[in-house]
Design a protein around this motif. Structure first.
Motif, mmCIF file in Angstrom:
data_model
loop_
_atom_site.group_PDB
_atom_site.id
_atom_site.type_symbol
_atom_site.label_atom_id
_atom_site.label_comp_id
_atom_site.label_asym_id
_atom_site.label_seq_id
_atom_site.Cartn_x
_atom_site.Cartn_y
_atom_site.Cartn_z
ATOM 1 N N TYR A 79 1.188 -1.241 0.034
ATOM 2 C CA TYR A 79 0.401 -0.134 0.081
ATOM 3 C C TYR A 79 1.154 1.223 -0.083
ATOM 4 O O TYR A 79 2.284 1.198 0.464
ATOM 5 N N ILE A 80 -0.119 2.674 -0.497
ATOM 6 C CA ILE A 80 1.187 3.346 -0.900
ATOM 7 C C ILE A 80 1.154 4.552 0.185
ATOM 8 O O ILE A 80 1.774 5.045 0.810
ATOM 9 N N ILE B 94 12.614 19.025 -13.224
ATOM 10 C CA ILE B 94 11.429 17.780 -12.611
ATOM 11 C C ILE B 94 12.427 17.471 -11.026
ATOM 12 O O ILE B 94 13.310 17.450 -11.170
ATOM 13 N N LEU B 95 11.516 16.605 -10.726
ATOM 14 C CA LEU B 95 11.868 16.578 -8.808
ATOM 15 C C LEU B 95 10.863 15.344 -8.842
ATOM 16 O O LEU B 95 9.762 14.704 -8.801
ATOM 17 N N LEU B 96 12.555 14.284 -8.899
ATOM 18 C CA LEU B 96 11.896 12.527 -8.650
ATOM 19 C C LEU B 96 11.957 12.322 -7.522
ATOM 20 O O LEU B 96 12.953 11.847 -7.093
ATOM 21 N N VAL B 97 11.169 11.599 -6.342
ATOM 22 C CA VAL B 97 11.180 10.723 -6.037
ATOM 23 C C VAL B 97 10.591 9.211 -5.816
ATOM 24 O O VAL B 97 9.808 8.825 -6.417
ATOM 25 N N THR B 98 11.669 8.674 -5.421
ATOM 26 C CA THR B 98 11.893 6.983 -5.988
ATOM 27 C C THR B 98 12.929 5.670 -5.328
ATOM 28 O O THR B 98 13.340 6.289 -3.804
ATOM 29 N N GLY B 99 12.767 5.498 -5.067
ATOM 30 C CA GLY B 99 13.815 3.869 -4.457
ATOM 31 C C GLY B 99 12.959 3.032 -4.151
ATOM 32 O O GLY B 99 12.908 2.220 -3.433
ATOM 33 N N SER B 100 11.381 3.523 -3.859
ATOM 34 C CA SER B 100 10.878 2.698 -2.026
ATOM 35 C C SER B 100 9.500 3.304 -3.323
ATOM 36 O O SER B 100 8.991 4.836 -2.142
ATOM 37 N N PHE B 101 8.429 2.263 -2.064
ATOM 38 C CA PHE B 101 7.262 2.486 -2.313
ATOM 39 C C PHE B 101 6.787 3.423 -0.419
ATOM 40 O O PHE B 101 5.738 4.109 -0.170
ATOM 41 N N GLY C 55 1.562 6.157 -7.013
ATOM 42 C CA GLY C 55 3.027 5.684 -6.698
ATOM 43 C C GLY C 55 3.674 5.043 -7.334
ATOM 44 O O GLY C 55 4.741 4.926 -8.162
ATOM 45 N N ARG C 56 3.492 5.130 -8.632
ATOM 46 C CA ARG C 56 3.947 5.045 -10.340
ATOM 47 C C ARG C 56 3.711 5.811 -10.885
ATOM 48 O O ARG C 56 2.449 6.249 -11.334
ATOM 49 N N TYR C 57 4.577 6.770 -11.512
ATOM 50 C CA TYR C 57 4.898 7.536 -12.198
ATOM 51 C C TYR C 57 3.574 8.666 -12.284
ATOM 52 O O TYR C 57 2.799 9.216 -12.784
ATOM 53 N N GLN C 58 3.119 8.951 -10.199
ATOM 54 C CA GLN C 58 2.396 9.583 -10.372
ATOM 55 C C GLN C 58 2.891 11.573 -10.211
ATOM 56 O O GLN C 58 3.623 11.263 -9.569
ATOM 57 N N VAL C 59 1.804 11.677 -10.769
ATOM 58 C CA VAL C 59 2.458 13.400 -10.693
ATOM 59 C C VAL C 59 1.712 14.124 -9.874
ATOM 60 O O VAL C 59 0.721 14.114 -9.717
ATOM 61 N N ILE D 46 7.225 13.971 -10.003
ATOM 62 C CA ILE D 46 7.012 12.640 -9.957
ATOM 63 C C ILE D 46 7.244 11.685 -8.874
ATOM 64 O O ILE D 46 8.458 11.733 -8.954
ATOM 65 N N LEU D 47 6.723 10.685 -8.498
ATOM 66 C CA LEU D 47 6.788 10.087 -7.323
ATOM 67 C C LEU D 47 6.727 8.460 -8.044
ATOM 68 O O LEU D 47 5.370 8.113 -8.721
#
Length: 424
Positions: free
Chosen positions: A78-79, A400-407, A289-293, A301-302
């Protein structure tokens, strides 16, 4: 045990063991049998794959709802809140229903413990049982079931689905279902059932003989991306098969694969849905949490990408967008200690401004867990809130600010933004 609120249920779930001595399905089958085998009372679609299974599950759920079907959805992780794991027609299970279903499961466990006092389910088994009980009780027409890990030995693999799906096969969870790509493919092929069709997504050529052999053994027909149905496009997504030509809003190329697989699986159910309704169902799908703008200027983008395949696809898309926007890419990165920490960082471009962070979670990597060359190259900020706010502040409209690596990090950011919105 009798639950009176959802928080007690969730707390209990996370207090349960994570693994059994035997990695088989005897424990979960024993509980399901006592509950009347609810998994056999609902038509299901079973979705596995190293990447893309969550997205595919959400697209399928929306297609089924658009076709007027009462639709269950079981996904992980879950996110935003635990209740996302079990959904009905796009709505999370309510706290009251979660409590009611958990008490039914507890009642079954109490009966088993009369004969077997030490009997217990692991956390994921409990969640799967609760989902099947709920879907049966609300009389779903269909339930889309996403596996946890693998396929053959996954706790969801107690169903005979209408359609099985394998989205991708890549390296992840090698310590559990690997270590080789072929062993992972063999495990994932376990979702293929006798005389039930299987839809295959963007799979490596070397694993196809394993999948095809399992399908032959089970007399299961195969539909392959690139052979029976096709997808193309770098911005707009175009889908075609023998009956349909469809177009969808701007998406990353890899999302096109998931869309195509979902549409193909849906078509095997022979439910009436016009082309424009299919397009609407896909275009309206938001996958947490998948390509979520979050916003467009700067573009935030998360994405919970946490393995090489997913990260490569994500960064290809991000760098394409940065080129179009003539902007800088900033990346806030958090990973789990048990992931390929070294390899992932080789995917970044020299111009990417990467910052490492962590969250308060046992598996979350701290500074000492990253390879030396990584912490020498990229700054580490222990406080993820400060790191995120600073990167957001530094970003210009075309960046672009990308948050990534883990849900888990993605979920924390969503909570932070939600709280900020509520305060204003």
């Amino acid at each position: 045990m009798f639950f009176t609120n959802a928080q007690d249920v969730i707390k209990h779930l996370y207090s349960l063991p994570k693994l059994h001595e035997k990695a088989d399905l005897t424990y979960i089958k024993r509980v399901l049998k006592l509950l009347g085998d609810p998994q056999d009372q609902v038509k299901t679609i079973h979705v596995t794959g190293t990447n893309g299974k969550g997205s595919t599950s959400y697209y399928l759920s929306n297609l089924l709802q658009k076709a007027g079907q009462k639709t269950g959805l079981f996904v992980s992780p879950y996110i935003f809140e635990f209740n996302e794991r079990i959904q009905l027609n796009g709505q999370n299970i309510s706290d009251s229903e979660l409590v009611r279903i958990a008490n039914l499961v507890e009642n079954a466990l109490d009966q088993i413990r009369i004969e077997d006092p030490n009997f217990a389910l692991v956390t994921f088994e409990y969640e799967v049982v609760a989902a099947f009980v709920y879907f049966e009780q609300v009389k779903c027409d269909y339930a889309v079931i996403e596996v946890g890990i693998g396929g053959e030995h996954d706790k969801t693999n107690v169903i005979t689905p209408e359609v099985s799906i394998i989205t991708t096969v890549g390296l992840d969870h090698e310590d559990i279902i690997g270590p080789t790509l072929l062993e992972i493919a063999c495990e994932k092929s376990g979702v293929i059932k006798t005389k039930r069709p299987v839809v295959l997504g963007n799979l490596p050529r070397e694993v196809m003989p394993i999948i095809e052999e399992r399908a032959r053994e089970k007399s299961a027909s195969i539909r392959k991306l690139g052979e029976n149905f096709f997808v193309s496009g770098d911005q707009k997504i175009h889908y075609r098969d023998a009956q349909k030509n469809l177009s969808f809003n701007t998406r990353p190329e890899v999302e096109g694969f998931d869309i195509a697989v979902a549409i193909q699986a849906f078509s095997l159910l022979h439910l009436p849905l016009a082309s424009d309704e299919i397009e609407d169902a896909i275009n309206q799908t938001i996958i947490p949490g998948r390509y979520q703008v979050l916003q467009s200027e700067p573009l935030i983008i998360l994405d919970g990408a946490h393995n090489i395949q997913a990260m490569q696809n994500l960064l290809n898309f991000i760098h394409e967008q940065a080129h179009l926007r003539h902007g800088t890419v900033r990346i806030l990165m958090m990973m789990m200690r048990d992931k390929d920490l070294d390899e992932v960082f080789s995917l970044f471009q020299p111009t990417d401004q990467v910052e490492l962070t962590t969250i308060d979670y046992p598996r979350a990597a701290k500074k000492k867990d990253f390879p030396d060359w990584v912490v020498q190259k990229y700054p580490y900020q222990e406080n993820w809130q400060s790191a995120y706010k600073q990167l957001k502040l530094e970003s210009q409209a075309n960046d672009i600010l990308l948050v990534t690596g883990s849900f888990y990090l993605v979920g924390e950011i969503l909570h932070l933004e939600e709280n900020a919105k509520n305060e204003n």
